[in-house]
Design a protein around this motif. Structure first.
Motif, mmCIF file in Angstrom:
data_model
loop_
_atom_site.group_PDB
_atom_site.id
_atom_site.type_symbol
_atom_site.label_atom_id
_atom_site.label_comp_id
_atom_site.label_asym_id
_atom_site.label_seq_id
_atom_site.Cartn_x
_atom_site.Cartn_y
_atom_site.Cartn_z
ATOM 1 N N UNK A 174 -19.776 49.651 5.036
ATOM 2 C CA UNK A 174 -20.844 48.973 4.291
ATOM 3 C C UNK A 174 -22.177 49.021 5.025
ATOM 4 N N UNK A 175 -22.181 48.726 6.330
ATOM 5 C CA UNK A 175 -23.430 48.750 7.089
ATOM 6 C C UNK A 175 -24.009 50.153 7.159
ATOM 7 N N UNK A 176 -23.125 51.130 7.304
ATOM 8 C CA UNK A 176 -23.582 52.527 7.365
ATOM 9 C C UNK A 176 -24.195 52.966 6.037
ATOM 10 N N UNK A 177 -23.592 52.563 4.937
ATOM 11 C CA UNK A 177 -24.145 52.909 3.625
ATOM 12 C C UNK A 177 -25.509 52.268 3.423
ATOM 13 N N UNK A 178 -25.666 51.037 3.887
ATOM 14 C CA UNK A 178 -26.976 50.383 3.795
ATOM 15 C C UNK A 178 -28.016 51.140 4.617
ATOM 16 N N UNK A 179 -27.619 51.593 5.815
ATOM 17 C CA UNK A 179 -28.534 52.353 6.660
ATOM 18 C C UNK A 179 -28.927 53.672 5.990
ATOM 19 N N UNK A 180 -27.969 54.321 5.339
ATOM 20 C CA UNK A 180 -28.278 55.565 4.627
ATOM 21 C C UNK A 180 -29.225 55.306 3.462
ATOM 22 N N UNK A 181 -29.031 54.183 2.772
ATOM 23 C CA UNK A 181 -29.937 53.817 1.677
ATOM 24 C C UNK A 181 -31.349 53.591 2.196
ATOM 25 N N UNK A 182 -31.466 52.919 3.336
ATOM 26 C CA UNK A 182 -32.781 52.728 3.943
ATOM 27 C C UNK A 182 -33.409 54.060 4.295
#
Length: 270
Positions: A174-182
């Motif tokens: 989840x945190x990695x996906x958020x970072x990719x979205x950013x």
């Protein structure tokens, strides 16, 4: 026949899906694509590791058939946020892919940019993405996240970030996906999180999966170019040849229609 190498889950999932029926010709096409998809991920008996074995061994012969029923799977939807290129482009490339797939990343980095520059930019080609997660929970999560990024017009930016060299080794938590979205420039991250976990995201991904299984795809990446199946991260020449052949066929068909309309007008004027 030996079993496919990626994961036992992959083979179980693929075999549990019921093929969709698009027309009689799809039975043969599905068998063909299933065979080349198997070859794309079949165990390598040469002693090399899976990462060093060549996916280029798995492809349809350039002279094999094009299946009209499969060509009809192109959506050509102007509102499709997971597509790029003109809706009336003469050639549509449909890509079935997984963000945890190394060969998909190779295609995304090495081949797709060249196709975009050469064919999408001049209006010849449209590329339509289909989420086809086959490597477990993180694949599913990445697929939903990519769809969610697309709802804010940032799918291709997310796609590029997720397929960057070394990206998949960091996982898709989840945190990695958020970072990719950013990294992709998704503006509203709260909305992104809600969309990722939504039933709409699950439904969209599920629809793409069912279509992929329905045409016989059992590995990623798998492609259709105006109804011609291609499996594996092929050399750019394989795609350029298929695109140019499809474009020429489309031009010939359109010219024939134009001649028919002209003759009809002449007959009507007599």
């Amino acid at each position: 026949m030996p079993t496919s190498q990626p994961t036992s889950k992959t083979s179980r999932t693929a075999s549990s899906k019921k093929p969709l029926i698009y027309g009689a010709g799809v039975v043969l096409a599905a068998a063909l694509l299933g065979f080349v998809s198997y070859r794309a991920t079949a165990p390598d008996h040469s002693g090399s590791s899976p990462s060093s074995s060549s996916a280029a061994d798995a492809t349809t012969d350039p002279e094999t058939g094009v299946y009209p029923e499969l060509a009809k799977l192109a959506r050509r939807d102007a509102g499709d946020k997971l597509a790029q290129g003109r809706v009336d482009a003469p050639v549509v490339l449909i890509e079935y892919a997984d963000f945890k797939c190394g060969y998909c990343g190779k295609f995304a980095r090495d081949t797709e940019p060249a196709l975009v520059k050469k064919y999408v930019d001049d209006g010849t080609l449209r590329i339509e993405w289909r989420n086809f997660p086959i490597f477990g929970a993180e694949s599913e999560a990445a697929a939903r996240a990519a769809w969610a990024a697309g709802q804010q017009g940032r799918f291709w930016q997310f796609h590029r970030a997720a397929y960057a060299e070394g990206a998949k080794e960091k996982g898709f938590g989840k945190d990695r996906l958020k970072a990719l979205a950013q990294q992709a420039g998704v503006a509203d991250l709260d909305r992104f999180a809600r969309d990722t976990d939504s039933s709409a995201a699950s439904a969209a991904v599920g629809k793409d999966q069912e279509q992929g299984y329905g045409i016989g795809a059992t590995s990623t990446p798998s492609f259709l170019i105006n109804g011609r199946p291609i499996a594996g991260a092929q050399p750019v020449e394989t795609f350029t040849r298929a695109i140019e052949e499809a474009a020429e066929k489309a031009r010939t068909t359109e010219d024939a229609k134009g001649d028919g309309r002209a003759r009809g007008a002449e007959d009507g004027a007599k």
